[in-house]
Design a protein around this motif. Structure first.
Motif, PDB file in Angstrom:
ATOM      1  N   ASP A   8      35.748 -58.805 -19.302  1.00  0.00           N
ATOM      2  CA  ASP A   8      35.432 -58.695 -20.533  1.00  0.00           C
ATOM      3  C   ASP A   8      36.081 -59.820 -21.202  1.00  0.00           C
ATOM      4  OD1 ASP A   8      34.900 -58.815 -23.391  1.00  0.00           O
ATOM      5  OD2 ASP A   8      34.970 -56.088 -23.551  1.00  0.00           O
ATOM      6  N   PRO A   9      35.714 -61.128 -22.116  1.00  0.00           N
ATOM      7  CA  PRO A   9      36.173 -62.065 -22.566  1.00  0.00           C
ATOM      8  C   PRO A   9      36.274 -61.472 -23.619  1.00  0.00           C
ATOM      9  CG  PRO A   9      33.942 -62.501 -21.753  1.00  0.00           C
ATOM     10  CD  PRO A   9      34.270 -61.676 -21.031  1.00  0.00           C
ATOM     11  N   SER A  10      36.298 -60.572 -24.546  1.00  0.00           N
ATOM     12  CA  SER A  10      36.019 -60.559 -26.096  1.00  0.00           C
ATOM     13  C   SER A  10      37.775 -59.697 -25.804  1.00  0.00           C
ATOM     14  CB  SER A  10      34.522 -60.111 -26.626  1.00  0.00           C
ATOM     15  OG  SER A  10      34.540 -58.390 -26.431  1.00  0.00           O
ATOM     16  N   VAL A  11      38.204 -59.156 -25.069  1.00  0.00           N
ATOM     17  CA  VAL A  11      39.564 -58.151 -25.139  1.00  0.00           C
ATOM     18  C   VAL A  11      40.701 -59.014 -25.061  1.00  0.00           C
ATOM     19  CG1 VAL A  11      39.989 -56.233 -24.190  1.00  0.00           C
ATOM     20  CG2 VAL A  11      37.879 -56.088 -23.554  1.00  0.00           C
ATOM     21  N   PRO A  12      41.269 -58.349 -26.290  1.00  0.00           N
ATOM     22  CA  PRO A  12      42.838 -59.240 -26.228  1.00  0.00           C
ATOM     23  C   PRO A  12      43.579 -58.262 -24.716  1.00  0.00           C
ATOM     24  CG  PRO A  12      42.198 -57.856 -27.937  1.00  0.00           C
ATOM     25  CD  PRO A  12      41.249 -58.131 -27.598  1.00  0.00           C
ATOM     26  N   ALA A  35      40.912 -58.009 -16.437  1.00  0.00           N
ATOM     27  CA  ALA A  35      39.680 -59.359 -17.221  1.00  0.00           C
ATOM     28  C   ALA A  35      39.340 -58.142 -17.949  1.00  0.00           C
ATOM     29  CB  ALA A  35      40.142 -59.782 -15.873  1.00  0.00           C
ATOM     30  N   GLN A  36      39.381 -56.685 -17.491  1.00  0.00           N
ATOM     31  CA  GLN A  36      38.076 -55.862 -18.057  1.00  0.00           C
ATOM     32  C   GLN A  36      38.579 -55.362 -19.809  1.00  0.00           C
ATOM     33  OE1 GLN A  36      36.695 -53.802 -15.598  1.00  0.00           O
ATOM     34  NE2 GLN A  36      35.648 -52.258 -16.137  1.00  0.00           N
ATOM     35  N   CYS A  37      39.792 -55.103 -19.534  1.00  0.00           N
ATOM     36  CA  CYS A  37      40.320 -53.878 -20.330  1.00  0.00           C
ATOM     37  C   CYS A  37      41.700 -54.645 -21.379  1.00  0.00           C
ATOM     38  CB  CYS A  37      40.658 -52.398 -19.834  1.00  0.00           C
ATOM     39  SG  CYS A  37      42.305 -51.880 -18.966  1.00  0.00           S
TER      40      CYS A  37
END
Length: 117
Positions: A8-12, A35-37
């Protein structure tokens, strides 16, 4: 390339260091970012191996190096290394002035010996 299962590229990232190590006053060798959370955990060369523990607890298979200048991904489920992949939300590494091993002030003087044990 942003619709890959496990990314999920939107999660910092969860922070600038391993939150699990920080909670107990521990230290790490290198950092990995889920890369997911976005969970930042310490690598398998670190005493606590929190990134692998996160995979085992959550099933989130992909991590990206959280070291400055490194873009590679590791897939725990398949034991595959990928030289690059989707860019994740910033920041993409711990601060450049944060030492490895780190964090400063918590790394024992004999850290290299500890890691070989």
């Amino acid at each position: 390339m942003t619709d890959i299962d496990g990314i999920d590229p939107s999660v910092p990232p969860s922070g600038s260091g391993c939150a699990s190590c920080d909670a107990v006053g521990g230290w790490w060798f290198h950092l990995r970012r889920c890369a997911q959370c976005g969970n930042v955990g310490c690598c398998d060369s670190s005493p606590a191996k929190h990134a692998t523990a996160h995979f085992r607890e959550t099933g989130h298979p992909l991590v990206q190096s959280f070291e400055p200048g490194e873009e590679w991904y590791w897939n725990y489920a398949t034991s595959e290394l990928f030289e690059a992949g989707p860019e994740l939300a910033a920041p993409v590494s711990h601060p450049a002035d944060q030492p490895a091993p780190g964090p400063a002030g918590r790394v024992p003087d004999d850290w290299a010996k500890v890691l070989r044990a």
